[in-house]
Design a protein around this motif. Sequence first.
Motif, short mmCIF file in Angstrom:
data_model
loop_
_atom_site.label_atom_id
_atom_site.label_comp_id
_atom_site.label_asym_id
_atom_site.label_seq_id
_atom_site.Cartn_x
_atom_site.Cartn_y
_atom_site.Cartn_z
N UNK A 48 35.62 82.97 -1.23
CA UNK A 48 36.80 82.36 -0.65
C UNK A 48 36.34 81.15 0.17
N UNK A 49 36.82 79.98 -0.18
CA UNK A 49 36.43 78.75 0.50
C UNK A 49 37.56 78.29 1.42
N UNK A 50 37.28 78.25 2.71
CA UNK A 50 38.24 77.72 3.68
C UNK A 50 37.91 76.26 3.95
N UNK A 51 38.87 75.39 3.72
CA UNK A 51 38.68 73.97 4.02
C UNK A 51 39.49 73.64 5.27
N UNK A 52 38.83 72.96 6.20
CA UNK A 52 39.46 72.58 7.46
C UNK A 52 39.57 71.06 7.53
N UNK A 53 40.79 70.58 7.73
CA UNK A 53 41.07 69.14 7.81
C UNK A 53 41.53 68.80 9.22
N UNK A 54 40.97 67.74 9.78
CA UNK A 54 41.43 67.25 11.08
C UNK A 54 41.71 65.76 10.98
N UNK A 55 42.79 65.36 11.61
CA UNK A 55 43.16 63.96 11.67
C UNK A 55 44.05 63.71 12.87
N UNK A 56 44.05 62.48 13.35
CA UNK A 56 44.79 62.14 14.57
C UNK A 56 45.89 61.13 14.27
N UNK A 57 47.01 61.27 14.95
CA UNK A 57 48.02 60.23 14.90
C UNK A 57 47.43 58.98 15.54
N UNK A 58 47.50 57.84 14.88
CA UNK A 58 46.83 56.63 15.41
C UNK A 58 47.29 56.27 16.82
N UNK A 59 46.33 55.79 17.60
CA UNK A 59 46.60 55.38 18.98
C UNK A 59 45.59 54.29 19.35
N UNK A 60 46.01 53.37 20.20
CA UNK A 60 45.13 52.25 20.59
C UNK A 60 43.88 52.71 21.32
N UNK A 61 43.91 53.91 21.91
CA UNK A 61 42.76 54.39 22.68
C UNK A 61 41.64 54.90 21.79
N UNK A 86 38.64 55.04 18.90
CA UNK A 86 37.61 54.08 18.46
C UNK A 86 38.00 53.43 17.15
N UNK A 87 37.69 52.14 17.02
CA UNK A 87 38.03 51.38 15.82
C UNK A 87 36.74 50.87 15.18
N UNK A 88 36.70 50.80 13.84
CA UNK A 88 35.53 50.21 13.18
C UNK A 88 35.46 48.71 13.47
N UNK A 89 34.24 48.18 13.56
CA UNK A 89 34.06 46.75 13.81
C UNK A 89 34.53 45.94 12.61
N UNK A 90 35.09 44.77 12.89
CA UNK A 90 35.49 43.86 11.82
C UNK A 90 34.25 43.30 11.14
N UNK A 91 34.28 43.08 9.83
CA UNK A 91 33.14 42.47 9.14
C UNK A 91 32.79 41.13 9.78
N UNK A 92 31.49 40.91 10.04
CA UNK A 92 31.05 39.66 10.63
C UNK A 92 31.10 39.62 12.14
#
Length: 276
Positions: free
Chosen positions: A236-249, A251-257
């Motif tokens: 039996x494989x239990x998969x756990x998913x986590x995700x957040x409703x977007x918020x300005x606080x 962390x964001x990935x850096x823009x290319x360059x």
Amino acid sequence: MKLPSDTAPSLFDRAVLALHRSRVRDEALFLHRAAVDEVQDRLSMVNKTFKAPAVVTPFPHIWEGLWPEARVIRDEDVLDLTPGEHDLLIHAMALHWANDPVGQLIQCHRALKSDGLLLAVCLGGDTLQELRAALGQAEIEVTGGLSPRIAPMAELRDLGGLLQRAGLALPVADKATLSAEYRDLLHLMRDLRAMGETNALADRLKHATRRAVFDKAQDIYAGHYKSPQGRLAATFELICLTGWAPDDSQPKPLRPGSAKMRLADALGTDEGKLPD
């Protein structure tokens, strides 16, 4: 407003699923209790206090003792959720029965406050792989055909992609694999019936299966998936998913360059002689 589930094909017969769940025995719900442990483990690593939780579950009594203040919601195609009401939403052991999994996650996203957490636990693609193989081979050998018997379950990578499609930020998907052992095929199938996890596919066979199919499946199962103790092993494989409703606080990935240091400088080498 039209939800994605309004147009999704009906992979499952929800009336049959409800009938199966009405016959569940509480002592057989060990997968749901394992899901509780997985949720608690992940929440222990989140440095945040949740004040407006909700749980989507077919078995409310499993979860009510954990968060008496949580709103408990049945896992219908259209969830009884209010937009922006919750800071924590747990979708518990029901996503693998959803006719429209993406639609379920989108509805959950809509119900979250900004920076609210969605945590979903469901069965994954390796679940009952032994039973799937044994029954499939047995049916082909005995009847010359193959019928829908075990619901298709998504793989870890595919489920992780659903979080992004639902618009959730910082998506993470991981898994926990559980093993159980049974005396024989009948013992396993009785346990699946007792936990409400038997065949509810809309295209399932509508007549009884020949006994010879199950006898052959027992032989195949025992020949390939017997434990050292002589019992039948089931995954039996239990998969756990986590995700957040977007918020300005968040962390964001850096823009290319936008990097402030050259890679060559960071590695302490000449730009034309980067290591392989």
